[in-house]
Design an enzyme around this catalytic site. Structure first.
Site, mmCIF file in Angstrom:
data_model
loop_
_atom_site.group_PDB
_atom_site.id
_atom_site.type_symbol
_atom_site.label_atom_id
_atom_site.label_comp_id
_atom_site.label_asym_id
_atom_site.label_seq_id
_atom_site.Cartn_x
_atom_site.Cartn_y
_atom_site.Cartn_z
ATOM 1 N N SER A 32 0.809 -1.217 0.000
ATOM 2 C CA SER A 32 0.000 0.000 0.000
ATOM 3 C C SER A 32 0.843 1.268 0.000
ATOM 4 C CB SER A 32 -0.942 0.012 1.204
ATOM 5 O OG SER A 32 -1.798 -1.111 1.191
ATOM 6 N N HIS A 89 0.993 4.726 4.529
ATOM 7 C CA HIS A 89 0.384 5.231 3.297
ATOM 8 C C HIS A 89 0.797 6.676 3.055
ATOM 9 C CE1 HIS A 89 -3.151 2.210 4.057
ATOM 10 N NE2 HIS A 89 -1.995 1.611 3.801
#
Length: 221
Positions: A130, A188
């Site tokens: 991610s 992220h």
């Protein structure tokens, strides 16, 4: 289609699928040394089977995933955003950008996890691509800001630049409030931050230089 993907995007897709397959066949316990663990004197815990942090984990964690939905969403985003970026940047620059995002995300998560560990939390691993994917999303929004993309949940079309802003604020809010535990929100954000810094570096923009961005970032092969 997967067969028409540029080479590096296809290689990353295959590598993630291979990593997930090995993880499924061997079990998570045998893959613990390849997950990203917090750094600190108390990180290794024999009772919890928590390994100490090792430098290679900053790369290997990105090729392991927490389930089918986890890898499915990440690989869909890799294909959607990675392929156009590779066609624009070329293979070497795209590959460098992806791994800078992955490692940057890992460093941010390492800082967060190590801070939590120092304040009494149990060590826990981080896995997933991610961080690299969020870096790709950031780059896509910068290079193709007016390109319209469709969200999956909910199915709302919006400009790529708007999508980047919405996701960035959403991740920041969840990370600060802790409303969605078990997800590495700061990883992220770290992927987006390091990706943004690398693009600024390539363009010679502050904090790396005083020049303005030019089209050269779009045509390097």
């Amino acid at each position: 289609m997967p067969f028409n993907l540029p080479r590096v995007t296809k290689a990353l897709l295959i590598a993630n699928l291979v990593g997930f397959t090995l993880q499924s066949l061997l079990g998570d316990q045998r893959m613990l040394d390849f997950m990203l663990w917090p750094w600190g004197d108390a990180a290794y815990d024999p009772e919890l089977l928590a390994p100490a942090f090792m430098p290679w984990q900053l790369v290997t964690y990105a090729f392991l995933h927490g389930g089918l939905l986890h890898i499915a969403f990440n690989m869909l985003a890799l294909v959607m955003f990675g392929a156009p970026l590779e066609y624009v940047w070329g293979e070497r620059r795209f590959l460098a950008y992806y791994f800078v995002s992955v490692i940057g995300a890992g460093l941010c998560q390492l800082a967060v996890g190590s801070y939590a560990l120092a304040h009494g939390a149990d060590p826990y691993p981080t896995i997933g691509a991610s961080g690299g994917v969020f870096g790709l999303l950031l780059a896509y929004g910068m290079l193709f800001p007016n390109q319209r993309v469709m969200l999956l949940f909910p199915p709302i079309p919006m400009r790529a630049r708007t999508l980047v802003i919405v996701y960035g604020l959403f991740e920041l809010g969840l990370g600060v409030t802790g409303l969605q535990p078990g997800v590495a929100h700061f990883a992220h954000l770290g992927g987006m931050l390091f990706g943004w810094l690398l693009i600024r570096y390539w363009r010679g923009q502050p904090p790396f230089g005083g020049g303005r961005g030019g089209p050269h970032i779009r045509i390097v092969r």
